[in-house]
Design a protein around this motif. Sequence first.
Motif, mmCIF file in Angstrom:
data_model
loop_
_atom_site.group_PDB
_atom_site.id
_atom_site.type_symbol
_atom_site.label_atom_id
_atom_site.label_comp_id
_atom_site.label_asym_id
_atom_site.label_seq_id
_atom_site.Cartn_x
_atom_site.Cartn_y
_atom_site.Cartn_z
ATOM 1 N N ASP A 254 0.742 -1.189 -0.107
ATOM 2 C CA ASP A 254 0.491 -0.208 0.416
ATOM 3 C C ASP A 254 0.940 0.995 -0.292
ATOM 4 O O ASP A 254 0.112 2.324 -0.036
ATOM 5 C CB ASP A 254 -1.039 -0.710 1.157
ATOM 6 N N ASN A 255 2.065 1.254 -0.052
ATOM 7 C CA ASN A 255 3.077 2.204 -0.049
ATOM 8 C C ASN A 255 3.340 3.197 -1.057
ATOM 9 O O ASN A 255 2.589 2.249 -2.415
ATOM 10 C CB ASN A 255 4.652 1.754 0.007
ATOM 11 N N ARG A 256 3.123 4.495 -1.239
ATOM 12 C CA ARG A 256 3.013 5.320 -2.586
ATOM 13 C C ARG A 256 3.515 6.413 -2.121
ATOM 14 O O ARG A 256 5.118 6.227 -1.307
ATOM 15 C CB ARG A 256 1.420 5.870 -2.332
ATOM 16 N N HIS A 257 4.245 6.673 -3.343
ATOM 17 C CA HIS A 257 4.946 8.029 -3.794
ATOM 18 C C HIS A 257 4.518 9.546 -2.795
ATOM 19 O O HIS A 257 3.568 10.004 -3.601
ATOM 20 C CB HIS A 257 5.584 8.322 -4.921
ATOM 21 N N PRO A 258 4.508 9.943 -2.042
ATOM 22 C CA PRO A 258 4.367 11.046 -1.459
ATOM 23 C C PRO A 258 4.585 12.465 -2.224
ATOM 24 O O PRO A 258 5.208 13.019 -3.030
ATOM 25 C CB PRO A 258 5.164 11.492 -0.527
ATOM 26 N N GLU A 259 3.768 13.352 -2.763
ATOM 27 C CA GLU A 259 3.477 14.319 -3.089
ATOM 28 C C GLU A 259 3.967 15.302 -2.658
ATOM 29 O O GLU A 259 5.293 16.086 -3.724
ATOM 30 C CB GLU A 259 2.199 14.920 -3.613
ATOM 31 N N ILE B 227 7.641 14.240 -3.841
ATOM 32 C CA ILE B 227 8.122 14.710 -5.230
ATOM 33 C C ILE B 227 8.164 16.049 -5.417
ATOM 34 O O ILE B 227 9.013 16.665 -6.210
ATOM 35 C CB ILE B 227 7.358 14.683 -6.106
ATOM 36 N N MET B 228 7.143 16.772 -5.230
ATOM 37 C CA MET B 228 7.522 18.802 -5.313
ATOM 38 C C MET B 228 8.835 18.469 -4.455
ATOM 39 O O MET B 228 9.465 19.211 -4.904
ATOM 40 C CB MET B 228 6.511 19.279 -4.863
ATOM 41 N N SER B 229 9.315 18.140 -3.678
ATOM 42 C CA SER B 229 10.796 18.167 -2.348
ATOM 43 C C SER B 229 11.729 18.780 -3.491
ATOM 44 O O SER B 229 12.678 18.718 -3.811
ATOM 45 C CB SER B 229 10.879 18.063 -1.771
ATOM 46 N N THR B 230 11.885 17.129 -4.223
ATOM 47 C CA THR B 230 12.672 16.743 -5.645
ATOM 48 C C THR B 230 12.341 17.206 -6.879
ATOM 49 O O THR B 230 13.519 18.138 -7.106
ATOM 50 C CB THR B 230 12.592 15.337 -6.141
ATOM 51 N N VAL B 231 11.367 18.201 -7.352
ATOM 52 C CA VAL B 231 11.514 19.245 -8.160
ATOM 53 C C VAL B 231 12.135 20.037 -7.708
ATOM 54 O O VAL B 231 13.069 20.742 -8.942
ATOM 55 C CB VAL B 231 9.695 18.568 -9.110
ATOM 56 N N ILE C 163 11.550 16.140 4.322
ATOM 57 C CA ILE C 163 11.608 16.554 5.652
ATOM 58 C C ILE C 163 9.526 16.395 6.319
ATOM 59 O O ILE C 163 10.434 15.417 6.569
ATOM 60 C CB ILE C 163 12.258 17.908 6.295
ATOM 61 N N ARG C 164 9.164 17.153 6.049
ATOM 62 C CA ARG C 164 8.270 16.851 6.104
ATOM 63 C C ARG C 164 6.945 15.747 5.761
ATOM 64 O O ARG C 164 6.609 15.474 6.142
ATOM 65 C CB ARG C 164 6.950 17.441 5.693
ATOM 66 N N SER C 165 7.532 15.228 4.005
ATOM 67 C CA SER C 165 7.539 14.459 3.868
ATOM 68 C C SER C 165 7.582 13.112 4.868
ATOM 69 O O SER C 165 7.358 11.660 3.450
ATOM 70 C CB SER C 165 7.191 14.314 2.317
ATOM 71 N N ARG C 166 9.395 12.825 4.849
ATOM 72 C CA ARG C 166 9.651 11.868 5.140
ATOM 73 C C ARG C 166 9.463 11.550 6.207
ATOM 74 O O ARG C 166 9.287 9.790 6.660
ATOM 75 C CB ARG C 166 11.200 12.362 5.364
ATOM 76 N N PHE C 167 8.311 12.394 7.003
ATOM 77 C CA PHE C 167 7.596 11.580 8.669
ATOM 78 C C PHE C 167 6.616 11.124 8.157
ATOM 79 O O PHE C 167 5.689 10.523 8.917
ATOM 80 C CB PHE C 167 7.616 12.549 9.677
ATOM 81 N N PHE D 284 11.834 9.635 -2.949
ATOM 82 C CA PHE D 284 11.360 11.194 -3.941
ATOM 83 C C PHE D 284 12.170 11.545 -2.297
ATOM 84 O O PHE D 284 12.632 13.106 -2.773
ATOM 85 C CB PHE D 284 10.096 11.652 -4.326
ATOM 86 N N PRO D 285 11.505 11.857 -1.418
ATOM 87 C CA PRO D 285 12.230 12.539 0.118
ATOM 88 C C PRO D 285 13.452 12.404 0.338
ATOM 89 O O PRO D 285 13.835 13.709 0.326
ATOM 90 C CB PRO D 285 11.240 12.099 0.863
ATOM 91 N N ASN D 286 13.843 11.818 0.232
ATOM 92 C CA ASN D 286 15.926 11.768 0.697
ATOM 93 C C ASN D 286 16.279 11.993 -0.783
ATOM 94 O O ASN D 286 17.167 12.659 -0.847
ATOM 95 C CB ASN D 286 16.138 9.733 0.019
#
Length: 131
Positions: A37-42, A45-49, A95-99, A107-109
Amino acid sequence: MEAERELLFKHQMSKKSSFRLKIKKLEPVRDRYMFTDNRHPEKGIMSTVLGVLSVTALSLSVYFSYVNGGQAIMRYAAAAFVAAIFSCIGLVLGIRSRFEKDIFKLFPNLGIALNLIAFLFVVFILVLGLG
């Protein structure tokens, strides 16, 4: 003596039969995949962009300033300033998406790393400018 042989033979046969029962049957191919059920957090992805934009803008502004003989035009300074803002926002988003729970952490990393590189690059440019 024959009774002992029969008991030994029966004991060996029981070992073989128990061994045969422990052999696994081939499982269908679909059981080899693990669905999650894991997903890529939005936010990740925005942080990477934002990190890619920041690193690219800073690199290009430094390169064009170098080509211009070390004279930074106002456009390059504005691009570097916007890249610094993007870097700070991207770092917070990463950092917020990593939690978050049940996410893929690629993508968060990646966003945290890129934005941290861009932020340190801005600090390095400022320290060089002060010296």
